[in-house]
Design a protein around this motif. Structure first.
Motif, mmCIF file in Angstrom:
data_model
loop_
_atom_site.group_PDB
_atom_site.id
_atom_site.type_symbol
_atom_site.label_atom_id
_atom_site.label_comp_id
_atom_site.label_asym_id
_atom_site.label_seq_id
_atom_site.Cartn_x
_atom_site.Cartn_y
_atom_site.Cartn_z
ATOM 1 N N ILE B 18 -10.171 -6.678 0.892
ATOM 2 C CA ILE B 18 -9.254 -7.051 -0.195
ATOM 3 C C ILE B 18 -9.057 -5.866 -1.136
ATOM 4 N N GLU B 19 -10.177 -5.218 -1.479
ATOM 5 C CA GLU B 19 -10.091 -4.067 -2.374
ATOM 6 C C GLU B 19 -9.249 -2.951 -1.751
ATOM 7 N N GLY B 20 -9.458 -2.722 -0.453
ATOM 8 C CA GLY B 20 -8.703 -1.681 0.249
ATOM 9 C C GLY B 20 -7.219 -2.002 0.291
ATOM 10 N N LEU B 21 -6.906 -3.249 0.564
ATOM 11 C CA LEU B 21 -5.503 -3.661 0.649
ATOM 12 C C LEU B 21 -4.814 -3.488 -0.699
ATOM 13 N N GLU B 22 -5.457 -3.974 -1.750
ATOM 14 C CA GLU B 22 -4.847 -3.889 -3.085
ATOM 15 C C GLU B 22 -4.668 -2.432 -3.517
ATOM 16 N N THR B 23 -5.665 -1.612 -3.186
ATOM 17 C CA THR B 23 -5.577 -0.192 -3.541
ATOM 18 C C THR B 23 -4.419 0.477 -2.800
ATOM 19 N N ALA B 24 -4.320 0.212 -1.501
ATOM 20 C CA ALA B 24 -3.250 0.832 -0.701
ATOM 21 C C ALA B 24 -1.881 0.398 -1.216
ATOM 22 N N LYS B 25 -1.779 -0.897 -1.569
ATOM 23 C CA LYS B 25 -0.499 -1.401 -2.090
ATOM 24 C C LYS B 25 -0.092 -0.673 -3.359
ATOM 25 N N LEU B 32 -1.403 6.673 7.755
ATOM 26 C CA LEU B 32 -2.234 5.960 8.736
ATOM 27 C C LEU B 32 -2.813 6.974 9.710
ATOM 28 N N GLU B 33 -4.126 6.948 9.871
ATOM 29 C CA GLU B 33 -4.827 7.897 10.747
ATOM 30 C C GLU B 33 -5.381 7.099 11.924
ATOM 31 N N THR B 34 -5.063 7.498 13.132
ATOM 32 C CA THR B 34 -5.523 6.711 14.288
ATOM 33 C C THR B 34 -6.205 7.599 15.330
ATOM 34 N N VAL B 46 0.959 -2.954 9.898
ATOM 35 C CA VAL B 46 0.410 -2.341 8.690
ATOM 36 C C VAL B 46 1.457 -2.352 7.579
ATOM 37 N N GLU B 47 2.680 -1.944 7.926
ATOM 38 C CA GLU B 47 3.752 -1.891 6.910
ATOM 39 C C GLU B 47 4.069 -3.278 6.370
ATOM 40 N N LYS B 48 4.035 -4.255 7.260
ATOM 41 C CA LYS B 48 4.334 -5.630 6.850
ATOM 42 C C LYS B 48 3.265 -6.124 5.868
ATOM 43 N N LEU B 49 1.991 -5.857 6.201
ATOM 44 C CA LEU B 49 0.892 -6.327 5.349
ATOM 45 C C LEU B 49 0.929 -5.648 3.978
ATOM 46 N N LEU B 50 1.240 -4.357 3.982
ATOM 47 C CA LEU B 50 1.241 -3.608 2.722
ATOM 48 C C LEU B 50 2.557 -3.776 1.954
ATOM 49 N N GLY B 51 3.595 -4.200 2.671
ATOM 50 C CA GLY B 51 4.900 -4.345 2.030
ATOM 51 C C GLY B 51 5.498 -3.002 1.619
ATOM 52 N N LYS B 52 5.160 -1.959 2.376
ATOM 53 C CA LYS B 52 5.714 -0.634 2.058
ATOM 54 C C LYS B 52 5.699 0.263 3.290
#
Lengths: 257, 257
Positions: B18-25, B32-34, B46-52
């Motif tokens: 949750i903390e990571g998601l909110e921070t990224a948003k 994104l590193e893969t 990833v883009e859908k979840l972050l909305g960006k």
């Protein structure tokens, strides 16, 4: 139905994963387990995030999880655990009992101090030997911890030393005490494992905003953190250092002052 | 401004905290590193979840992160990484370069295969020795892996063997191949490290719904998973087993069939 063990990570409920959060929200009943780690988790914050009632497990309920396992026959149950579930052997006992009774178990992983501490230290993960926990043993010195560090050092390997930090019972070893205990053992055993001028790393509250990392000579680090009551915290006794590891330590190295 | 390294955990973006998601948003720019793991992460998801908008880093951009580090002077930047950040040495190099230029770095931890595999195995975390990676070395046999397992076994310790599984280059070792490589080395070296009737554990796709765990005699496990192309996967060569560890292995033990 399914019994879910869901990790909360290393810094309170906000370390839970999206998958973990959604799963817990969808469960019929959610328990909170806080006994296998010194993390403080705020029940109200957990309930607010999940939007539902959460019940804190007593230590007894955790260790005799029959009731919860039986409930999982009829209901989807989540147990929220500190860190990554299953690293505490108590959690695997629950899995064993559940599987024996034909109940499906699913684990949703999260951050563990185990890998987080290794990562934050900047030391190479594949250069860590066996890890140990330094616990209060009354007047009995922790020879096995000393011997493990010796054994790792002989191979050039680093040792991650977890510290007993049991908030409930008050059995807590702070990192400055841990350094003192090991230095005293060195004086007694004299095997060259851990001397005042040897390097030690302390990592406190990894994942929190007030995270503190220090590397330096044991005696300097010990003096610097005296009376700080750092918790949760771990220490690392490095073995041989690669030059990139030395570079990493420089970013949080301290000298005497 | 701050450069955030945010772990996605071990099973795609839904392992982010949750903390990571909110921070990224909240960041101005997200990469994104893969490259440091064989996990498949879907950029669209990833883009859908972050909305960006999220930009995938090339391997070159990851290894020469100057551009990103410079951007962090003016902007809050997030790099999403597989697993727990910093376990890959590439990540710590970025931290080093950033800190040298006075840029603040924050790591948001997540699940690592390191602790997840140990937990899922049911073996005791403090009984693992040095871990190793089995990589393709052309015709050169992986003596150092063999020697590490030997060294751990002598002390009763388990060995976590990570497998090179580089999807981009196609340099992939599947767990059945890994077992074969080690059995062949045993035939040549004959030090009693890993024989056909010795126990091996394979853990594939930990954290995914199609997670597969098997324990059994090496030759049985190898035959059972032949042609399955399990990825990501790791293997564990146990040392001495405590009776509670034997109990744990029974939950996913296989015999010949």
């Amino acid at each position: 139905m399914t019994l879910y063990l869901i990790g909360m990570g290393i810094s309170g409920i906000r370390g839970i994963s999206i998958e973990g959060l959604e799963t817990a929200k969808a469960c019929d009943k959610v328990y909170l387990e806080t006994y296998t780690s010194p993390l403080e988790v705020d029940l109200n914050e957990v309930e607010k995030l999940l939007g539902k009632k959460v019940r804190k497990l007593s230590r007894e309920e955790l260790e005799n999880a029959d009731k919860i396992i039986n409930e999982s026959k009829e209901l989807n149950i989540a147990i929220l655990t500190p860190g990554d579930p299953l690293i505490a052997t108590t959690h695997f006992s629950i899995v064993l009992d559940a599987v024996k009774r034909g109940i499906q178990v699913k684990v949703i992983h999260s951050a563990s101090i185990h890998s987080a501490a290794i990562g934050e230290s900047g030391l190479h993960a594949y250069k860590f030997g066996k890890m140990v926990t330094l616990a209060k043993l009354g007047d009995y010195p922790p020879f096995s911890v000393y011997e493990t560090i010796l054994d790792n050092k002989k191979r050039g390997l680093h040792t991650l030393v977890l510290l007993q930090q049991d908030l409930e019972s008050g059995e807590i070893i702070y990192p400055d005490e841990a350094i003192k205990i090991l230095l005293n053992l060195e004086k007694e055993q004299n095997k060259g494992v851990f001397k005042e001028n040897d390097i030690v790393i302390i990592l406190s509250r990894v994942g929190y905003d007030d995270c503190l990392k220090l590397a330096g000579k044991a005696v300097f680090v010990m003096n610097r953190i005296k009376r700080l009551k750092l918790c949760p915290a771990v220490i690392i006794i490095p073995g041989e250092l690669h030059f990139t590891e030395r570079e990493a330590l420089k970013t949080y190295w301290i000298e005497e002052r």
